[in-house]
Design a protein around this motif. Structure first.
Motif, PDB file in Angstrom:
ATOM      1  N   ARG A 212      -1.921  -9.004  28.191  1.00 29.53           N
ATOM      2  CA  ARG A 212      -3.053  -8.922  27.275  1.00 29.53           C
ATOM      3  C   ARG A 212      -2.661  -8.587  25.840  1.00 29.53           C
ATOM      4  NH1 ARG A 212      -6.682  -4.519  29.762  1.00 29.53           N
ATOM      5  NH2 ARG A 212      -7.807  -4.888  27.811  1.00 29.53           N
ATOM      6  N   SER A 213      -1.405  -8.578  25.532  1.00 33.38           N
ATOM      7  CA  SER A 213      -0.995  -8.210  24.178  1.00 33.38           C
ATOM      8  C   SER A 213      -1.542  -9.204  23.151  1.00 33.38           C
ATOM      9  CB  SER A 213       0.524  -8.171  24.079  1.00 33.38           C
ATOM     10  OG  SER A 213       0.926  -7.949  22.743  1.00 33.38           O
ATOM     11  N   SER A 214      -2.152  -8.681  22.077  1.00 26.08           N
ATOM     12  CA  SER A 214      -2.665  -9.531  20.996  1.00 26.08           C
ATOM     13  C   SER A 214      -1.635  -9.751  19.897  1.00 26.08           C
ATOM     14  CB  SER A 214      -3.909  -8.885  20.382  1.00 26.08           C
ATOM     15  OG  SER A 214      -3.560  -7.657  19.748  1.00 26.08           O
ATOM     16  N   GLY A 215      -0.613  -8.896  19.835  1.00 30.17           N
ATOM     17  CA  GLY A 215       0.384  -8.978  18.774  1.00 30.17           C
ATOM     18  C   GLY A 215       0.017  -8.208  17.522  1.00 30.17           C
ATOM     19  N   LYS A 216      -1.171  -7.590  17.495  1.00 28.67           N
ATOM     20  CA  LYS A 216      -1.645  -6.954  16.264  1.00 28.67           C
ATOM     21  C   LYS A 216      -0.761  -5.785  15.831  1.00 28.67           C
ATOM     22  CE  LYS A 216      -6.481  -8.285  16.912  1.00 28.67           C
ATOM     23  NZ  LYS A 216      -7.862  -7.816  17.197  1.00 28.67           N
ATOM     24  N   GLN A 217      -0.263  -4.998  16.785  1.00 27.71           N
ATOM     25  CA  GLN A 217       0.582  -3.867  16.393  1.00 27.71           C
ATOM     26  C   GLN A 217       1.915  -4.330  15.819  1.00 27.71           C
ATOM     27  OE1 GLN A 217      -0.230  -0.211  16.588  1.00 27.71           O
ATOM     28  NE2 GLN A 217       1.262  -0.725  15.014  1.00 27.71           N
ATOM     29  N   GLY A 218       2.525  -5.327  16.446  1.00 28.39           N
ATOM     30  CA  GLY A 218       3.787  -5.841  15.917  1.00 28.39           C
ATOM     31  C   GLY A 218       3.623  -6.461  14.548  1.00 28.39           C
ATOM     32  N   TYR A 219       2.536  -7.186  14.346  1.00 27.00           N
ATOM     33  CA  TYR A 219       2.278  -7.785  13.038  1.00 27.00           C
ATOM     34  C   TYR A 219       2.022  -6.702  11.990  1.00 27.00           C
ATOM     35  CZ  TYR A 219       2.211 -12.763  14.224  1.00 27.00           C
ATOM     36  OH  TYR A 219       2.576 -14.046  14.573  1.00 27.00           O
ATOM     37  N   ALA A 220       1.321  -5.632  12.375  1.00 31.49           N
ATOM     38  CA  ALA A 220       1.106  -4.522  11.440  1.00 31.49           C
ATOM     39  C   ALA A 220       2.426  -3.873  11.057  1.00 31.49           C
ATOM     40  CB  ALA A 220       0.158  -3.499  12.062  1.00 31.49           C
ATOM     41  N   LEU A 221       3.326  -3.745  12.010  1.00 34.22           N
ATOM     42  CA  LEU A 221       4.648  -3.187  11.717  1.00 34.22           C
ATOM     43  C   LEU A 221       5.416  -4.069  10.740  1.00 34.22           C
ATOM     44  CD1 LEU A 221       5.485  -2.037  15.310  1.00 34.22           C
ATOM     45  CD2 LEU A 221       5.735  -0.555  13.307  1.00 34.22           C
ATOM     46  N   ALA A 222       5.395  -5.376  10.979  1.00 30.91           N
ATOM     47  CA  ALA A 222       6.103  -6.298  10.093  1.00 30.91           C
ATOM     48  C   ALA A 222       5.484  -6.289   8.696  1.00 30.91           C
ATOM     49  CB  ALA A 222       6.080  -7.709  10.678  1.00 30.91           C
ATOM     50  N   ARG A 223       4.162  -6.340   8.635  1.00 40.32           N
ATOM     51  CA  ARG A 223       3.453  -6.370   7.351  1.00 40.32           C
ATOM     52  C   ARG A 223       3.746  -5.112   6.534  1.00 40.32           C
ATOM     53  NH1 ARG A 223      -1.446  -5.986   9.332  1.00 40.32           N
ATOM     54  NH2 ARG A 223      -1.480  -8.224   9.746  1.00 40.32           N
ATOM     55  N   THR A 224       3.665  -3.956   7.201  1.00 41.92           N
ATOM     56  CA  THR A 224       3.857  -2.699   6.496  1.00 41.92           C
ATOM     57  C   THR A 224       5.300  -2.542   6.035  1.00 41.92           C
ATOM     58  OG1 THR A 224       2.156  -1.754   7.933  1.00 41.92           O
ATOM     59  CG2 THR A 224       3.455  -0.218   6.641  1.00 41.92           C
ATOM     60  N   ALA A 225       6.256  -2.964   6.854  1.00 43.09           N
ATOM     61  CA  ALA A 225       7.663  -2.879   6.455  1.00 43.09           C
ATOM     62  C   ALA A 225       7.938  -3.736   5.230  1.00 43.09           C
ATOM     63  CB  ALA A 225       8.556  -3.301   7.616  1.00 43.09           C
ATOM     64  N   ALA A 226       7.370  -4.937   5.201  1.00 36.18           N
ATOM     65  CA  ALA A 226       7.580  -5.821   4.055  1.00 36.18           C
ATOM     66  C   ALA A 226       7.019  -5.203   2.785  1.00 36.18           C
ATOM     67  CB  ALA A 226       6.930  -7.180   4.315  1.00 36.18           C
ATOM     68  N   GLN A 227       5.867  -4.559   2.874  1.00 39.50           N
ATOM     69  CA  GLN A 227       5.263  -3.946   1.699  1.00 39.50           C
ATOM     70  C   GLN A 227       5.956  -2.645   1.306  1.00 39.50           C
ATOM     71  OE1 GLN A 227       3.586  -5.853   0.094  1.00 39.50           O
ATOM     72  NE2 GLN A 227       2.808  -7.314   1.594  1.00 39.50           N
ATOM     73  N   ARG A 228       6.821  -2.121   2.188  1.00 40.55           N
ATOM     74  CA  ARG A 228       7.636  -0.959   1.832  1.00 40.55           C
ATOM     75  C   ARG A 228       9.020  -1.385   1.365  1.00 40.55           C
ATOM     76  NH1 ARG A 228       5.626   3.939   5.832  1.00 40.55           N
ATOM     77  NH2 ARG A 228       7.413   5.025   4.930  1.00 40.55           N
ATOM     78  N   GLY A 229       9.212  -2.693   1.165  1.00 36.13           N
ATOM     79  CA  GLY A 229      10.434  -3.185   0.554  1.00 36.13           C
ATOM     80  C   GLY A 229      11.437  -3.822   1.486  1.00 36.13           C
ATOM     81  N   ALA A 230      11.188  -3.821   2.798  1.00 40.98           N
ATOM     82  CA  ALA A 230      12.154  -4.366   3.752  1.00 40.98           C
ATOM     83  C   ALA A 230      12.168  -5.889   3.717  1.00 40.98           C
ATOM     84  CB  ALA A 230      11.826  -3.881   5.165  1.00 40.98           C
ATOM     85  N   ARG A 231      13.286  -6.451   4.140  1.00 40.27           N
ATOM     86  CA  ARG A 231      13.403  -7.897   4.343  1.00 40.27           C
ATOM     87  C   ARG A 231      13.205  -8.133   5.839  1.00 40.27           C
ATOM     88  NH1 ARG A 231      18.697  -9.694   0.979  1.00 40.27           N
ATOM     89  NH2 ARG A 231      19.663  -8.715   2.768  1.00 40.27           N
ATOM     90  N   VAL A 232      12.054  -8.692   6.184  1.00 35.06           N
ATOM     91  CA  VAL A 232      11.576  -8.660   7.564  1.00 35.06           C
ATOM     92  C   VAL A 232      11.629 -10.039   8.210  1.00 35.06           C
ATOM     93  CG1 VAL A 232       9.650  -8.033   9.070  1.00 35.06           C
ATOM     94  CG2 VAL A 232      10.026  -6.770   6.940  1.00 35.06           C
ATOM     95  N   THR A 233      12.167 -10.061   9.424  1.00 37.12           N
ATOM     96  CA  THR A 233      12.044 -11.212  10.312  1.00 37.12           C
ATOM     97  C   THR A 233      11.130 -10.807  11.459  1.00 37.12           C
ATOM     98  OG1 THR A 233      14.255 -12.046   9.794  1.00 37.12           O
ATOM     99  CG2 THR A 233      13.257 -12.811  11.844  1.00 37.12           C
TER     100      THR A 233
END
Length: 406
Positions: A212-233
């Motif tokens: 039942r995973s929607s992926g929302k938590q993983g996407y939030a992690l990626a989004r937030t890391a990018a906005q904190r300056g990380a280079r995210v895959t």
């Protein structure tokens, strides 16, 4: 009108100004009181009547409008957040150099609340040294200047400079309203790999085993890391209609084995690896070439094969200094409670941090909010209070940043 958090929505004069209407709608519908302050150029793309109808407030562009109310001072002083969508190259330049020649730029100077500017412009304008210097100046002053998305621009052009998805903008705005220090640039230049979503293991061309995973938590992690300056895959398994986060390289993977290959390919040069994906523990031993037909007799039993333990594999081959974060979706049972199961999993997996979710009906999966615990390899444990998944992501990155700095 709503008496919720007070947001000033500045709108710059770019083609992406029409998307500010959706940002405005989502903010007002979630209980925020929004005052729209467009530039004169913005009103050439979207009329004042549209902003007034959606916000319920009159719209002004000049400091000499409604002079007795002193709007060029009052609006910024009373705001809980100033959000600029889109932030054009011109607006970024004015804000960086303190130019105040209209109501919006005056508001930016008087605001003492968090300020978030969401850029949108052609790639060449975003990459120009002048724009990059202005962005660096603003970030150095504590302004949140988000990373733009990549994709279709005006005409036939594509590239970096596209406005982030309105839902993503609102998510980040709500995060800053909840915690004004939630988006520091403390991951600048760090390579981050995040997995998200649920894997699907085919039984035949139609059916699959999944979760039942929607992926929302993983996407939030990626989004937030990018906005904190990380280079995210972001290695994404199945999700429910989630747009690619701005500033993130997206890799798709369907099955557990595809996710495994993608994570092993992306992780060797990463400083941080986060396994947030819900990987199916088992897959059918064989996949039918054709759809299995329903007949009067009972179906044959489905034989299962264990999927690889991707998190344990990544821990086993990790580079020196690499930080690895795992996730555990747990339920208690007759043998142990959620935390006891999680402590055993952390010891078994060998990762640095383990995010624990107590799952069940209406919890963790397919929800907008999340709560849990953060366990660390040194024995530390702390709860993560119920909040948006972006808020949980911010808490996790705080802990990761501390490990990186040690």
């Amino acid at each position: 009108m709503s008496q919720g958090p007070r947001v000033v929505l500045g709108v710059g004069g770019g083609i992406a100004a029409y998307k500010a209407c959706e940002v405005l709608r989502q903010l007002t519908e979630s209980g925020h009181s929004v005052q729209v302050v467009p530039t004169v150029a913005a009103l050439r793309f979207v009329g004042a009547a549209t902003f007034e109808a959606l916000s319920g407030h009159p719209v002004h562009t000049e400091v000499f409008d409604d002079v007795p109310e002193v709007p060029h001072v009052r609006i910024g002083q009373e705001a809980d957040l100033v959000l600029v969508v889109p932030a054009t190259a011109n607006l970024l330049a004015k804000a960086a150099h303190g130019i105040a020649d209209d109501l919006l730029t005056n508001t930016l100077l008087t605001a003492r609340c968090p300020v978030m500017m969401v850029p949108a412009m052609h790639t060449e304008m975003w990459e120009h040294a002048a724009t990059q210097d202005n962005v660096a100046t603003l970030r150095g002053r504590g302004v949140v200047v988000t990373e733009p998305a990549s994709g279709r621009l005006t005409g036939k052009d594509t590239g970096k400079g596209r406005l982030a998805d309105p839902a993503e903008i609102v998510d980040l705005a709500r995060l800053l309203l909840a915690r004004r220090d939630a988006l520091p640039r403390d991951l600048e230049g760090v390579r981050v790999v995040v997995s998200a979503g649920g894997t699907r293991e085919p039984l035949d061309p139609v059916r699959y085993l999944g979760n039942r995973s929607s992926g929302k938590q993983g996407y939030a992690l990626a989004r937030t890391a990018a906005q904190r300056g990380a280079r995210v895959t972001l290695v994404s398994a199945h999700t429910v209609g989630l747009p690619a986060p701005a500033g993130v390289d997206l890799v798709h993977a369907g099955t557990a084995e595809e996710l495994r290959d993608a994570m092993h390919a992306a992780s060797p040069n990463a400083g941080v690896v986060v396994m947030a994906a819900a990987v199916a523990d088992f897959r059918p031993s064989t996949r039918a070439e054709y759809k299995i037909k329903k007949t009067d007799s009972d179906p044959d039993p489905v034989s299962l094969t264990r999927n690889p333990d991707i998190l344990a594999e990544l821990v086993a081959v990790r580079a020196p200094g690499q930080v690895i974060v795992g996730f555990a979706a747990e339920t208690g049972d007759s043998n142990a409670d959620v935390l006891e199961h999680a402590r055993a999993k952390l010891k078994r997996k060998g990762c640095d941090l383990l995010v624990v979710n107590a799952v069940g009906e209406g919890r963790a999966f397919e929800t907008e909010d999340n709560a849990g615990w953060l366990l660390s390899a040194d024995g530390g444990e702390r709860p993560i209070e119920l909040g948006s998944k972006a808020h949980m992501a911010s808490d996790i990155w705080d802990a990761v940043a501390q490990l990186i700095q040690q």
